[in-house]
Design a protein around this motif. Structure first.
Motif, PDB file in Angstrom:
ATOM      1  N   GLU A 289       4.181 141.756 -18.722  1.00  0.00           N
ATOM      2  CA  GLU A 289       4.252 141.793 -20.180  1.00  0.00           C
ATOM      3  C   GLU A 289       4.576 140.415 -20.766  1.00  0.00           C
ATOM      4  O   GLU A 289       4.149 140.086 -21.858  1.00  0.00           O
ATOM      5  N   LYS A 290       5.327 139.620 -20.015  1.00  0.00           N
ATOM      6  CA  LYS A 290       5.686 138.271 -20.464  1.00  0.00           C
ATOM      7  C   LYS A 290       4.574 137.266 -20.205  1.00  0.00           C
ATOM      8  O   LYS A 290       4.672 136.116 -20.608  1.00  0.00           O
ATOM      9  N   GLY A 291       3.527 137.681 -19.504  1.00  0.00           N
ATOM     10  CA  GLY A 291       2.412 136.786 -19.229  1.00  0.00           C
ATOM     11  C   GLY A 291       2.504 136.052 -17.908  1.00  0.00           C
ATOM     12  O   GLY A 291       1.731 135.134 -17.652  1.00  0.00           O
ATOM     13  N   SER A 292       3.430 136.445 -17.060  1.00  0.00           N
ATOM     14  CA  SER A 292       3.590 135.811 -15.742  1.00  0.00           C
ATOM     15  C   SER A 292       2.885 136.660 -14.684  1.00  0.00           C
ATOM     16  O   SER A 292       3.513 137.241 -13.791  1.00  0.00           O
ATOM     17  N   ALA A 293       1.571 136.726 -14.795  1.00  0.00           N
ATOM     18  CA  ALA A 293       0.773 137.625 -13.947  1.00  0.00           C
ATOM     19  C   ALA A 293       0.924 137.324 -12.451  1.00  0.00           C
ATOM     20  O   ALA A 293       1.036 138.254 -11.641  1.00  0.00           O
ATOM     21  N   ASP A 294       0.908 136.058 -12.072  1.00  0.00           N
ATOM     22  CA  ASP A 294       0.992 135.718 -10.644  1.00  0.00           C
ATOM     23  C   ASP A 294       2.301 136.201 -10.025  1.00  0.00           C
ATOM     24  O   ASP A 294       2.303 136.790  -8.942  1.00  0.00           O
ATOM     25  N   GLU A 295       3.400 135.956 -10.718  1.00  0.00           N
ATOM     26  CA  GLU A 295       4.688 136.410 -10.197  1.00  0.00           C
ATOM     27  C   GLU A 295       4.758 137.939 -10.236  1.00  0.00           C
ATOM     28  O   GLU A 295       5.313 138.566  -9.330  1.00  0.00           O
ATOM     29  N   ALA A 296       4.181 138.548 -11.258  1.00  0.00           N
ATOM     30  CA  ALA A 296       4.168 140.007 -11.360  1.00  0.00           C
ATOM     31  C   ALA A 296       3.454 140.621 -10.154  1.00  0.00           C
ATOM     32  O   ALA A 296       3.933 141.607  -9.577  1.00  0.00           O
ATOM     33  N   ILE A 297       2.343 140.048  -9.758  1.00  0.00           N
ATOM     34  CA  ILE A 297       1.589 140.556  -8.610  1.00  0.00           C
ATOM     35  C   ILE A 297       2.459 140.532  -7.355  1.00  0.00           C
ATOM     36  O   ILE A 297       2.465 141.493  -6.582  1.00  0.00           O
ATOM     37  N   THR A 298       3.200 139.463  -7.181  1.00  0.00           N
ATOM     38  CA  THR A 298       4.092 139.346  -6.026  1.00  0.00           C
ATOM     39  C   THR A 298       5.096 140.495  -6.003  1.00  0.00           C
ATOM     40  O   THR A 298       5.329 141.118  -4.961  1.00  0.00           O
ATOM     41  N   TRP A 299       5.679 140.802  -7.165  1.00  0.00           N
ATOM     42  CA  TRP A 299       6.673 141.868  -7.237  1.00  0.00           C
ATOM     43  C   TRP A 299       6.039 143.249  -7.115  1.00  0.00           C
ATOM     44  O   TRP A 299       6.638 144.159  -6.536  1.00  0.00           O
ATOM     45  N   TYR A 300       4.819 143.423  -7.639  1.00  0.00           N
ATOM     46  CA  TYR A 300       4.123 144.704  -7.449  1.00  0.00           C
ATOM     47  C   TYR A 300       3.865 144.928  -5.968  1.00  0.00           C
ATOM     48  O   TYR A 300       4.062 146.030  -5.454  1.00  0.00           O
ATOM     49  N   GLN A 301       3.452 143.885  -5.266  1.00  0.00           N
ATOM     50  CA  GLN A 301       3.205 144.010  -3.827  1.00  0.00           C
ATOM     51  C   GLN A 301       4.480 144.352  -3.077  1.00  0.00           C
ATOM     52  O   GLN A 301       4.462 145.183  -2.169  1.00  0.00           O
ATOM     53  N   LYS A 302       5.570 143.726  -3.451  1.00  0.00           N
ATOM     54  CA  LYS A 302       6.842 144.019  -2.803  1.00  0.00           C
ATOM     55  C   LYS A 302       7.259 145.461  -3.073  1.00  0.00           C
ATOM     56  O   LYS A 302       7.802 146.142  -2.190  1.00  0.00           O
TER      57      LYS A 302
END
Length: 73
Positions: free
Chosen positions: A58-71
């Motif tokens: 939601e904050k626009g940090s898609a790359d970091e979000a993907i990392t956390w979704y994977q985790k």
């Protein structure tokens, strides 16, 4: 030991509720802060990883979000 675990579980649940309230109010910065604080104590909590990923997206940090979704998975 069981009492300690119950205390931690209750503390985590309360923190999660707090993060969700911040998130729903649009205060993504505070929600992120709470999620990261929980993760310092419980780095493998899938629900918290997912919550943080959602906030980061939601904050626009898609790359970091993907990392956390994977985790979270």
């Amino acid at each position: 030991m069981k009492k300690i675990k119950q205390k931690q579980t209750k503390k985590t649940a309360e923190a999660m509720e707090s993060a969700l309230r911040y998130q729903q109010a649009g205060n993504l910065r505070e929600a992120e802060h709470v999620y990261r604080k929980i993760l310092r104590e419980q780095p493998n909590n899938a629900r918290v990883c997912f919550g943080l990923a959602f906030v980061l997206r939601e904050k626009g940090s898609a790359d970091e979000a993907i990392t956390w979704y994977q985790k979270a998975l």
